[in-house]
Write an enzyme that holds these catalytic residues in place. Structure first.
Site, PDB file in Angstrom:
ATOM      1  N   ARG A  77       0.854  -1.193   0.000  1.00 50.81           N
ATOM      2  CA  ARG A  77       0.000   0.000   0.000  1.00 50.81           C
ATOM      3  C   ARG A  77       0.890   1.243   0.000  1.00 50.81           C
ATOM      4  NH1 ARG A  77      -3.965   0.193   4.978  1.00 50.81           N
ATOM      5  NH2 ARG A  77      -5.084  -1.425   3.825  1.00 50.81           N
ATOM      6  N   ARG A 146      -1.519   6.998   9.685  1.00 50.99           N
ATOM      7  CA  ARG A 146      -1.737   6.449   8.340  1.00 50.99           C
ATOM      8  C   ARG A 146      -1.769   7.573   7.310  1.00 50.99           C
ATOM      9  NH1 ARG A 146      -3.866   1.345   8.200  1.00 50.99           N
ATOM     10  NH2 ARG A 146      -3.155   0.117   9.980  1.00 50.99           N
ATOM     11  N   LYS A 230      -3.776   1.977  14.943  1.00 50.91           N
ATOM     12  CA  LYS A 230      -3.707   2.891  13.800  1.00 50.91           C
ATOM     13  C   LYS A 230      -4.250   4.273  14.184  1.00 50.91           C
ATOM     14  CE  LYS A 230      -6.180   0.038  11.270  1.00 50.91           C
ATOM     15  NZ  LYS A 230      -7.136  -0.609  10.348  1.00 50.91           N
ATOM     16  N   LYS A 232      -5.534   8.044  12.316  1.00 45.55           N
ATOM     17  CA  LYS A 232      -5.878   8.580  10.993  1.00 45.55           C
ATOM     18  C   LYS A 232      -6.204  10.071  11.042  1.00 45.55           C
ATOM     19  CE  LYS A 232      -7.342   4.123   9.239  1.00 45.55           C
ATOM     20  NZ  LYS A 232      -8.381   3.306   8.587  1.00 45.55           N
ATOM     21  N   CYS A 452     -15.332  -2.427  -0.235  1.00 45.64           N
ATOM     22  CA  CYS A 452     -13.960  -2.790   0.140  1.00 45.64           C
ATOM     23  C   CYS A 452     -13.533  -4.016  -0.668  1.00 45.64           C
ATOM     24  CB  CYS A 452     -13.902  -3.077   1.626  1.00 45.64           C
ATOM     25  SG  CYS A 452     -14.707  -4.632   2.048  1.00 45.64           S
ATOM     26  N   CYS A 458      -8.630 -10.253   1.271  1.00 47.75           N
ATOM     27  CA  CYS A 458      -8.676  -9.820   2.668  1.00 47.75           C
ATOM     28  C   CYS A 458      -8.897 -11.006   3.606  1.00 47.75           C
ATOM     29  CB  CYS A 458      -9.780  -8.785   2.877  1.00 47.75           C
ATOM     30  SG  CYS A 458      -9.854  -8.276   4.593  1.00 47.75           S
ATOM     31  N   CYS A 497     -16.957  -7.248   6.108  1.00 44.67           N
ATOM     32  CA  CYS A 497     -16.900  -7.511   7.549  1.00 44.67           C
ATOM     33  C   CYS A 497     -17.145  -6.198   8.269  1.00 44.67           C
ATOM     34  CB  CYS A 497     -15.552  -8.141   7.935  1.00 44.67           C
ATOM     35  SG  CYS A 497     -14.257  -6.952   8.277  1.00 44.67           S
ATOM     36  N   CYS A 501     -14.005  -0.653   6.203  1.00 38.19           N
ATOM     37  CA  CYS A 501     -13.003  -0.037   5.321  1.00 38.19           C
ATOM     38  C   CYS A 501     -13.597   0.852   4.233  1.00 38.19           C
ATOM     39  CB  CYS A 501     -12.124  -1.110   4.694  1.00 38.19           C
ATOM     40  SG  CYS A 501     -11.193  -2.038   5.926  1.00 38.19           S
TER      41      CYS A 501
HETATM   42 FE1  SRM Z   1      -9.134  -1.180   6.310  1.00 34.71          FE
HETATM   43  C1  SRM Z   1      -7.978  -3.847   8.020  1.00 34.71           C
HETATM   44  C2  SRM Z   1      -8.390  -2.622   3.415  1.00 34.71           C
HETATM   45  C3  SRM Z   1      -9.539   1.792   4.787  1.00 34.71           C
HETATM   46  C4  SRM Z   1     -10.814  -0.029   9.060  1.00 34.71           C
HETATM   47  N1  SRM Z   1      -8.260  -2.932   5.828  1.00 34.71           N
HETATM   48  C5  SRM Z   1      -7.815  -3.887   6.676  1.00 34.71           C
HETATM   49  C6  SRM Z   1      -7.058  -4.980   5.919  1.00 34.71           C
HETATM   50  C7  SRM Z   1      -5.613  -4.611   5.897  1.00 34.71           C
HETATM   51  C8  SRM Z   1      -7.301  -6.421   6.416  1.00 34.71           C
HETATM   52  C9  SRM Z   1      -6.346  -7.008   7.430  1.00 34.71           C
HETATM   53  O1  SRM Z   1      -6.100  -6.377   8.477  1.00 34.71           O
HETATM   54  O2  SRM Z   1      -5.875  -8.115   7.186  1.00 34.71           O
HETATM   55  C10 SRM Z   1      -7.718  -4.824   4.516  1.00 34.71           C
HETATM   56  C11 SRM Z   1      -6.892  -5.294   3.331  1.00 34.71           C
HETATM   57  C12 SRM Z   1      -7.804  -5.819   2.255  1.00 34.71           C
HETATM   58  C13 SRM Z   1      -7.149  -6.054   0.958  1.00 34.71           C
HETATM   59  O3  SRM Z   1      -7.142  -7.213   0.502  1.00 34.71           O
HETATM   60  O4  SRM Z   1      -6.649  -5.113   0.348  1.00 34.71           O
HETATM   61  C14 SRM Z   1      -8.130  -3.375   4.556  1.00 34.71           C
HETATM   62  N2  SRM Z   1      -8.877  -0.533   4.472  1.00 34.71           N
HETATM   63  C15 SRM Z   1      -8.665  -1.303   3.377  1.00 34.71           C
HETATM   64  C16 SRM Z   1      -8.796  -0.505   2.092  1.00 34.71           C
HETATM   65  C17 SRM Z   1      -7.868  -0.972   0.988  1.00 34.71           C
HETATM   66  C18 SRM Z   1     -10.266  -0.573   1.664  1.00 34.71           C
HETATM   67  C19 SRM Z   1     -10.639   0.044   0.357  1.00 34.71           C
HETATM   68  O5  SRM Z   1     -11.708  -0.331  -0.114  1.00 34.71           O
HETATM   69  O6  SRM Z   1      -9.947   0.895  -0.170  1.00 34.71           O
HETATM   70  C20 SRM Z   1      -8.512   0.902   2.646  1.00 34.71           C
HETATM   71  C21 SRM Z   1      -7.062   1.275   2.634  1.00 34.71           C
HETATM   72  C22 SRM Z   1      -6.868   2.710   3.001  1.00 34.71           C
HETATM   73  C23 SRM Z   1      -5.465   3.217   2.908  1.00 34.71           C
HETATM   74  O7  SRM Z   1      -5.009   3.545   1.797  1.00 34.71           O
HETATM   75  O8  SRM Z   1      -4.834   3.370   3.948  1.00 34.71           O
HETATM   76  C24 SRM Z   1      -8.995   0.747   4.073  1.00 34.71           C
HETATM   77  N3  SRM Z   1      -9.955   0.597   6.863  1.00 34.71           N
HETATM   78  C25 SRM Z   1     -10.124   1.662   6.030  1.00 34.71           C
HETATM   79  C26 SRM Z   1     -11.040   2.602   6.614  1.00 34.71           C
HETATM   80  C27 SRM Z   1     -11.538   3.884   5.971  1.00 34.71           C
HETATM   81  C28 SRM Z   1     -10.619   5.030   6.216  1.00 34.71           C
HETATM   82  O9  SRM Z   1      -9.514   4.883   6.753  1.00 34.71           O
HETATM   83  O10 SRM Z   1     -10.992   6.135   5.842  1.00 34.71           O
HETATM   84  C29 SRM Z   1     -11.427   2.065   7.837  1.00 34.71           C
HETATM   85  C30 SRM Z   1     -12.484   2.648   8.802  1.00 34.71           C
HETATM   86  C31 SRM Z   1     -12.033   3.868   9.488  1.00 34.71           C
HETATM   87  C32 SRM Z   1     -11.317   3.513  10.756  1.00 34.71           C
HETATM   88  O11 SRM Z   1     -10.140   3.175  10.702  1.00 34.71           O
HETATM   89  O12 SRM Z   1     -11.952   3.559  11.810  1.00 34.71           O
HETATM   90  C33 SRM Z   1     -10.723   0.811   7.981  1.00 34.71           C
HETATM   91  N4  SRM Z   1      -9.311  -1.806   8.230  1.00 34.71           N
HETATM   92  C34 SRM Z   1     -10.091  -1.215   9.182  1.00 34.71           C
HETATM   93  C35 SRM Z   1     -10.054  -2.013  10.371  1.00 34.71           C
HETATM   94  C36 SRM Z   1     -10.790  -1.720  11.696  1.00 34.71           C
HETATM   95  C37 SRM Z   1     -10.047  -0.759  12.539  1.00 34.71           C
HETATM   96  C38 SRM Z   1     -10.658  -0.597  13.901  1.00 34.71           C
HETATM   97  O13 SRM Z   1     -10.511   0.465  14.473  1.00 34.71           O
HETATM   98  O14 SRM Z   1     -11.266  -1.533  14.408  1.00 34.71           O
HETATM   99  C39 SRM Z   1      -9.226  -3.135  10.079  1.00 34.71           C
HETATM  100  C40 SRM Z   1      -8.867  -4.292  11.025  1.00 34.71           C
HETATM  101  C41 SRM Z   1      -7.895  -3.901  12.086  1.00 34.71           C
HETATM  102  O15 SRM Z   1      -7.267  -2.854  12.059  1.00 34.71           O
HETATM  103  O16 SRM Z   1      -7.784  -4.701  13.016  1.00 34.71           O
HETATM  104  C42 SRM Z   1      -8.797  -2.973   8.715  1.00 34.71           C
HETATM  105 FE1  SF4 Z   2     -11.449  -6.733   4.741  1.00 37.49          FE
HETATM  106 FE2  SF4 Z   2     -13.392  -6.118   6.374  1.00 37.49          FE
HETATM  107 FE3  SF4 Z   2     -11.809  -4.190   5.474  1.00 37.49          FE
HETATM  108 FE4  SF4 Z   2     -13.510  -5.331   3.848  1.00 37.49          FE
HETATM  109  S1  SF4 Z   2     -14.050  -4.148   5.678  1.00 37.49           S
HETATM  110  S2  SF4 Z   2     -11.341  -4.962   3.416  1.00 37.49           S
HETATM  111  S3  SF4 Z   2     -13.586  -7.407   4.568  1.00 37.49           S
HETATM  112  S4  SF4 Z   2     -11.190  -5.845   6.785  1.00 37.49           S
END
Ligand code: SRM
Ligand code: SF4
Length: 639
Positions: A77, A146, A230, A232, A452, A458, A497, A501
């Site tokens: 990323r 991030r 993390k 943000k 997502c 994922c 899930c 994201c």
């Molecule tokens: Fe996310 C984890 C993809 C934005 C909340 N996110 C993941 C992982 C890395 C799965 C993992 O931990 O094994 C996913 C990888 C999937 C893949 O195959 O690519 C993943 N997140 C993404 C992306 C690629 C989704 C997308 O459709 O674009 C986004 C990458 C952003 C970037 O360039 O940095 C992405 N993730 C977000 C957002 C939205 C945002 O940041 O604006 C959120 C919700 C906002 C927040 O953080 O509260 C988000 N991702 C999570 C979480 C839950 C965090 C939490 O506080 O509980 C996880 C899981 C974790 O961290 O344990 C997670």
């Molecule tokens: Fe994976 Fe859940 Fe984030 Fe979708 S919302 S990319 S299923 S961690």
């Protein structure tokens, strides 16, 4: 008095990751050792540290076979503050998608690019290639700051937008990890500088006011434990909510005077969306307004907030470790007071702001300096060639021919900028030839939707998302047409899930995977993403999409106010009314909402304990009391 028989107070055990970070020698081990090994994957411990370098170990879940080793691969990323991707970096990423990845690129919801499918043996070369082409992956994942977001509009005649971009970049620099681990591991120690850091950022990093720094020469802001989770940040301008400011740990809003000169920033904090199903102690939370600070103090304020979360954030339970839980547990007042302690002065009250709008900047726009910019929709962020749509080829040709820089948007789209007006017609014709739809040709449902990646990459996905959302949107459009609502549209977001994201909890209609092919249905968010949605239904088997939404859309058609959106309507009438209407709804027959719909109902008394049980069960199943009671009685009578 403590006696020998008094049990020692139990000290909560820090989470395993805290130990890994501590032992990692500032993010070096075990990655540095394991990258040398001829294996397909890293150990569990190394995987956690690898995240800080911008990579996730994944496996192609479509290829899982019981008893066989997983099909290991890595996701990379980019760290791209404000979404900026220089042309040279885009072309490198595009090449790498073929040479190392799965033939696609993915624009993310935080303005980065991801490459999926990289084998471990190619990981070092891939990261080095990104860095040598003016990019970085350092800190794109892991427990630190991030990618910093900013509106993707490259206006040159709007100082507020320019300030937002500049400060997004500088805050990203301020909070970049200082460890040498990244360059040692991936570039054999060669330090590649892609941009000069502003002197004000350097000075701010070294300034130790009120305990913002830690006695750690290598990582003065983070220390060896980095952040609890993390973190943000987004920077935006008054009225522009393209960055989803309520979902961020910290959002800054640039405040300028009448001459357009920067005065300071309004500060919001404590947003975050991740949750876990059936764990009520985890929840999506919208950021709170904290106050206003002058421009000269902004880096110190950011350091003060970071220090607050660094020192008080939960390092025992990762589920409770995001800063939003500090705000929830403490309340805004205590949070502000603690931040002020590190900041060294009071934070002023928030300055008035206009209403926020959701802006996507698709289509052609004047940039302000005689040049143009062009926003292009990328469905669910996936850059690929498929069928008649040759998006990836079109983008490559545009960058190769016109050497245009890119700004990735927070909605998985991109903006080309610095376009000479003489090239406009040629670029438009190239896009047309490659089947790339303009913003006016796109169904607004598609234009506004996000999903997502979920399966197959994922590891946390429970249900499909990116791969099924096109069919969901087609079904929704058919339903709207059938119900006589052909011009209607609303913001749909889907995730595989509950981690959120694609930010489904701020959508008008959010689908959140709960079991394969079943989603929680979230309703009541608004078109400008300033209000959290709520769970309308715990489990929506996706085959029931039409039967579930039809009554709600009919109710909306019947009772909405002029220009009221579906999300605002759901929020205004409330879920009880929606459920009552849905229950009384018979396709083709008129239903009177509100009091009238209760006319044909009978009253029934139940015992208090039975009532409480019913109420609890109705809550669990996301149904109204009436609906559950009717179902239960009908089932009993049918027996
Ligand atoms: Fe996310 C984890 C993809 C934005 C909340 N996110 C993941 C992982 C890395 C799965 C993992 O931990 O094994 C996913 C990888 C999937 C893949 O195959 O690519 C993943 N997140 C993404 C992306 C690629 C989704 C997308 O459709 O674009 C986004 C990458 C952003 C970037 O360039 O940095 C992405 N993730 C977000 C957002 C939205 C945002 O940041 O604006 C959120 C919700 C906002 C927040 O953080 O509260 C988000 N991702 C999570 C979480 C839950 C965090 C939490 O506080 O509980 C996880 C899981 C974790 O961290 O344990 C997670
Ligand atoms: Fe994976 Fe859940 Fe984030 Fe979708 S919302 S990319 S299923 S961690």
């Amino acid at each position: 008095m403590v006696t020998s028989s008094t049990p020692a107070p139990s000290v909560p055990k820090l989470s395993k990751l805290e130990g890994l970070k501590e032992r990692s020698q500032h993010l070096r081990e075990p990655v540095a050792t394991e990258i040398q090994q001829d294996t397909t994957h890293f150990s569990e411990d190394a995987v956690q540290i690898l995240k800080f370098h911008g990579s996730y170990q994944q496996d192609n879940r479509d290829n899982r076979v019981k008893g066989q080793e997983k099909d290991y691969q890595f996701m990379l990323r980019t760290r791209s503050p404000g979404g900026l991707i220089p042309p040279q970096l885009y072309l490198a990423l595009d090449r790498m998608a073929d040479s190392y990845g799965n033939g696609t690129l993915r624009a993310t919801t935080r303005q980065g690019f991801q490459i999926h499918g990289i084998l471990k043996r190619n990981l070092k070369a891939a990261i080095a290639e990104i860095v040598r082409n003016m990019g970085s992956t350092l800190g794109a994942c892991g427990d630190l700051n991030r990618n910093v977001m900013a509106p993707p509009a490259p206006f040159t005649n709007r100082p507020d937008y320019e300030y937002a971009r500049t400060y997004a970049n500088q805050i990203a620099d301020l909070l970049t990890p200082q460890t040498g681990a990244y360059y040692e591991i991936w570039l054999d120690g060669e330090k590649v500088i892609s941009g000069e850091e502003a002197p004000a950022v350097k000075a701010a990093r070294q300034r130790n006011g009120n305990g913002t720094l830690i006695a750690d020469p290598e990582e003065p802001i983070y220390g060896e434990h980095y952040m609890p989770r993390k973190f943000k940040v987004a920077v935006t301008v008054p009225g522009d909510n393209s960055v989803d400011l309520y979902s961020q740990d910290v959002s800054l809003v640039v405040m300028t005077n009448d001459q357009g000169k920067l005065e300071g920033f309004n500060v919001f904090a404590g947003g975050g969306l991740g949750r876990t199903h059936n764990k009520e102690e985890t929840f999506a939370r919208a950021a709170d307004p904290i106050g206003y600070v002058d421009q000269a103090d902004i880096f110190d304020l950011i350091k003060a907030i970071v220090a607050t979360q660094r020192d008080y954030g939960d390092r025992v339970s990762r589920r409770h470790a995001r800063m939003k839980y500090l705000l929830h547990d403490w309340g805004v007042e205590k949070f502000r007071k603690t931040v002020e302690g590190y900041f060294g002065k009071p934070i002023a009250p928030l300055r008035p702001l206009p209403t926020f709008k959701y802006l996507d900047f698709l289509g052609w726009h004047q940039q302000g300096n005689g040049k143009l910019f062009l926003g292009i929709s990328i469905q669910n962020g996936r850059v690929k060639d498929e069928g008649k749509l040759k998006l990836r080829t079109a983008l490559r040709k545009i960058v190769t021919t016109y050497n245009l820089p890119i700004c990735l948007t927070p909605n998985q789209n991109l903006v080309f900028y610095d376009i000479s007006p003489t090239d406009q017609a040629k670029i438009q014709s190239l896009l047309d030839q490659h089947g790339v739809e303009s913003e006016t040709e796109l169904d607004p449902l598609v234009r506004e939707a996000m999903a997502c990646p979920a399966l197959p990459t994922c590891g946390l996905a429970i249900a499909e998302s990116e791969r099924v959302i096109p069919s969901i949107l087609t079904r929704l459009r058919k339903l709207l047409d059938r119900l006589g609502l052909p011009d209607e549209h609303f913001v749909v977001r889907m995730t595989g899930c509950p981690n959120g994201c694609a930010r489904p909890y701020l959508a008008e209609v959010g689908f959140v995977g709960i079991t394969p092919e079943t989603y929680q249905l979230w309703l009541g968010g608004c078109p400008n993403q300033t209000r959290l949605a709520r769970t309308y239904l715990e489990k929506l088997p996706i085959q029931d999409l039409e039967v579930t939404l039809e009554p709600l859309l009919v109710y909306f058609k019947q009772d909405c106010k002029p220009s009221e959106s579906f999300g605002d309507f759901c929020d205004r009438v409330g879920f009880e009314a929606l459920r009552d209407f849905a229950q009384a709804y018979v396709p083709g027959k008129p239903v009177q909402a509100g009091k009238n719909s209760l006319k044909n109902r009978r009253r029934l008394d139940v015992r208090e304990d039975v009532y409480l049980q019913l109420k609890e069960r109705a809550k669990q199943e996301g149904k109204s009391l009436t609906q559950l009671a009717t179902e239960a009685i009908a089932a009993y009578l049918a027996d």
